[in-house]
Design a protein around this motif. Sequence first.
Motif, PDB file in Angstrom:
ATOM      1  N   THR A   1     114.300 -60.056 -31.294  1.00  0.00           N
ATOM      2  CA  THR A   1     113.215 -59.076 -31.288  1.00  0.00           C
ATOM      3  C   THR A   1     112.259 -59.372 -32.440  1.00  0.00           C
ATOM      4  N   VAL A   2     111.004 -58.983 -32.243  1.00  0.00           N
ATOM      5  CA  VAL A   2     109.990 -59.041 -33.305  1.00  0.00           C
ATOM      6  C   VAL A   2     109.268 -57.699 -33.317  1.00  0.00           C
ATOM      7  N   THR A   3     108.614 -57.387 -34.428  1.00  0.00           N
ATOM      8  CA  THR A   3     107.841 -56.143 -34.471  1.00  0.00           C
ATOM      9  C   THR A   3     106.469 -56.387 -33.855  1.00  0.00           C
ATOM     10  N   ASN A   4     105.853 -55.323 -33.367  1.00  0.00           N
ATOM     11  CA  ASN A   4     104.488 -55.421 -32.827  1.00  0.00           C
ATOM     12  C   ASN A   4     103.541 -55.977 -33.885  1.00  0.00           C
ATOM     13  N   GLU A   5     103.723 -55.536 -35.126  1.00  0.00           N
ATOM     14  CA  GLU A   5     102.856 -55.959 -36.223  1.00  0.00           C
ATOM     15  C   GLU A   5     102.959 -57.471 -36.459  1.00  0.00           C
ATOM     16  N   ALA A   6     104.183 -58.021 -36.326  1.00  0.00           N
ATOM     17  CA  ALA A   6     104.416 -59.447 -36.609  1.00  0.00           C
ATOM     18  C   ALA A   6     103.658 -60.365 -35.663  1.00  0.00           C
ATOM     19  N   VAL A   7     103.433 -59.924 -34.407  1.00  0.00           N
ATOM     20  CA  VAL A   7     102.793 -60.805 -33.420  1.00  0.00           C
ATOM     21  C   VAL A   7     101.322 -60.463 -33.140  1.00  0.00           C
ATOM     22  N   ARG A   8     100.801 -59.441 -33.810  1.00  0.00           N
ATOM     23  CA  ARG A   8      99.415 -59.012 -33.555  1.00  0.00           C
ATOM     24  C   ARG A   8      98.417 -60.166 -33.675  1.00  0.00           C
ATOM     25  N   ASN A   9      98.511 -60.956 -34.758  1.00  0.00           N
ATOM     26  CA  ASN A   9      97.552 -62.049 -34.983  1.00  0.00           C
ATOM     27  C   ASN A   9      97.787 -63.244 -34.067  1.00  0.00           C
TER      28      ASN A   9
ATOM     29  N   ILE B   1     122.987 -59.559 -25.744  1.00  0.00           N
ATOM     30  CA  ILE B   1     122.621 -59.273 -24.353  1.00  0.00           C
ATOM     31  C   ILE B   1     123.752 -58.496 -23.694  1.00  0.00           C
ATOM     32  N   ALA B   2     123.399 -57.348 -23.117  1.00  0.00           N
ATOM     33  CA  ALA B   2     124.403 -56.524 -22.426  1.00  0.00           C
ATOM     34  C   ALA B   2     124.815 -57.200 -21.121  1.00  0.00           C
ATOM     35  N   GLU B   3     126.087 -57.001 -20.729  1.00  0.00           N
ATOM     36  CA  GLU B   3     126.590 -57.643 -19.502  1.00  0.00           C
ATOM     37  C   GLU B   3     126.074 -56.958 -18.246  1.00  0.00           C
ATOM     38  N   HIS B   4     125.932 -55.631 -18.287  1.00  0.00           N
ATOM     39  CA  HIS B   4     125.478 -54.883 -17.105  1.00  0.00           C
ATOM     40  C   HIS B   4     123.978 -54.657 -17.185  1.00  0.00           C
ATOM     41  N   SER B   5     123.302 -54.768 -16.044  1.00  0.00           N
ATOM     42  CA  SER B   5     121.845 -54.635 -16.043  1.00  0.00           C
ATOM     43  C   SER B   5     121.388 -53.246 -16.485  1.00  0.00           C
ATOM     44  N   SER B   6     122.168 -52.186 -16.172  1.00  0.00           N
ATOM     45  CA  SER B   6     121.769 -50.839 -16.593  1.00  0.00           C
ATOM     46  C   SER B   6     121.835 -50.713 -18.118  1.00  0.00           C
ATOM     47  N   ASP B   7     122.888 -51.306 -18.729  1.00  0.00           N
ATOM     48  CA  ASP B   7     122.991 -51.303 -20.195  1.00  0.00           C
ATOM     49  C   ASP B   7     121.862 -52.125 -20.803  1.00  0.00           C
ATOM     50  N   GLN B   8     121.536 -53.235 -20.146  1.00  0.00           N
ATOM     51  CA  GLN B   8     120.473 -54.127 -20.612  1.00  0.00           C
ATOM     52  C   GLN B   8     119.127 -53.404 -20.629  1.00  0.00           C
ATOM     53  N   SER B   9     118.795 -52.706 -19.527  1.00  0.00           N
ATOM     54  CA  SER B   9     117.489 -52.027 -19.479  1.00  0.00           C
ATOM     55  C   SER B   9     117.429 -50.882 -20.491  1.00  0.00           C
ATOM     56  N   ARG B  10     118.581 -50.212 -20.738  1.00  0.00           N
ATOM     57  CA  ARG B  10     118.617 -49.160 -21.773  1.00  0.00           C
ATOM     58  C   ARG B  10     118.356 -49.768 -23.147  1.00  0.00           C
ATOM     59  N   ALA B  11     118.977 -50.920 -23.401  1.00  0.00           N
ATOM     60  CA  ALA B  11     118.811 -51.595 -24.694  1.00  0.00           C
ATOM     61  C   ALA B  11     117.358 -52.027 -24.898  1.00  0.00           C
TER      62      ALA B  11
ATOM     63  N   LYS C   1     114.668 -50.661 -23.532  1.00  0.00           N
ATOM     64  CA  LYS C   1     113.859 -49.445 -23.768  1.00  0.00           C
ATOM     65  C   LYS C   1     113.971 -48.997 -25.217  1.00  0.00           C
ATOM     66  N   ALA C   2     115.202 -49.050 -25.763  1.00  0.00           N
ATOM     67  CA  ALA C   2     115.428 -48.646 -27.160  1.00  0.00           C
ATOM     68  C   ALA C   2     114.666 -49.558 -28.118  1.00  0.00           C
ATOM     69  N   ILE C   3     114.647 -50.867 -27.807  1.00  0.00           N
ATOM     70  CA  ILE C   3     113.919 -51.832 -28.650  1.00  0.00           C
ATOM     71  C   ILE C   3     112.434 -51.483 -28.664  1.00  0.00           C
ATOM     72  N   ARG C   4     111.875 -51.237 -27.472  1.00  0.00           N
ATOM     73  CA  ARG C   4     110.438 -50.933 -27.375  1.00  0.00           C
ATOM     74  C   ARG C   4     110.096 -49.609 -28.047  1.00  0.00           C
ATOM     75  N   LYS C   5     111.016 -48.625 -27.963  1.00  0.00           N
ATOM     76  CA  LYS C   5     110.797 -47.316 -28.584  1.00  0.00           C
ATOM     77  C   LYS C   5     110.725 -47.452 -30.109  1.00  0.00           C
ATOM     78  N   ASN C   6     111.440 -48.460 -30.632  1.00  0.00           N
ATOM     79  CA  ASN C   6     111.485 -48.719 -32.072  1.00  0.00           C
ATOM     80  C   ASN C   6     110.303 -49.551 -32.557  1.00  0.00           C
ATOM     81  N   ASN C   7     109.245 -49.675 -31.731  1.00  0.00           N
ATOM     82  CA  ASN C   7     108.054 -50.449 -32.072  1.00  0.00           C
ATOM     83  C   ASN C   7     108.351 -51.948 -32.220  1.00  0.00           C
ATOM     84  N   SER C   8     109.350 -52.423 -31.440  1.00  0.00           N
ATOM     85  CA  SER C   8     109.687 -53.845 -31.432  1.00  0.00           C
ATOM     86  C   SER C   8     109.525 -54.398 -30.021  1.00  0.00           C
TER      87      SER C   8
END
Length: 195
Positions: free
Chosen positions: A47-55, A13-23, A25-32
């Motif tokens: 984090t989990v992948t979209n595929e892992a939680v579909r069911n 977890i990033a300490e600053h909220s701006s770093d946190q929101s960037r992190a 966004k990067a997770i979601r961009k990676n299909n997680s």
Amino acid sequence: MKSIEIKGTERAIAEHSSDQSRALKAIRKNNSIPCVLYGGGKNIHFTVTNEAVRNLIYTPHIYVINLDIDGKKVNAILKDTQFHPVKDTILHIDFYQIDESKPIIMEVPVQMEGLAEGVKAGGKLTLQMRKLKVKALYNVIPEKLVVSVTHLGLGKTVKVGELSYDNLTLLNAKDAVVCAVKLTRAARGLAASGK
């Protein structure tokens, strides 16, 4: 209750909220999907992948989740899922770690059973509440709550306060209507003609 296995990867977890929101966004961009596991003393961010939680997400069933976060295994339930308001993609998932000695609160699907008297008389059976909120030890929570509607006449309802299940406490308002037999035009016509 059915079980499902989901693998996750712990995240920092990033300490600053701006770093946190960037992190995030990067997770979601990676299909997680960013997730948090509550209830075990210290919250675990992973984090989990979209595929892992579909069911798990796109189903009417409820599950005990066998979470494997970098080899650490815990039993959990789905607590909350946040969706994007426009795209309907999953933004975030909260899980809650199960303690076998403490009751949990969970929504359980409702299933109607039987042919209602009011339906035979031309009425229409409707399910008003698809799920009921229950409090119980996780190992006694059923996959569904069965509501018998055989006795239900025209214009009659089944309310939460009329239901009871062994070892479960229903948390919904007692006067909330679970299902009802509504009068249809055909039923009104039959009643008016005295048939």
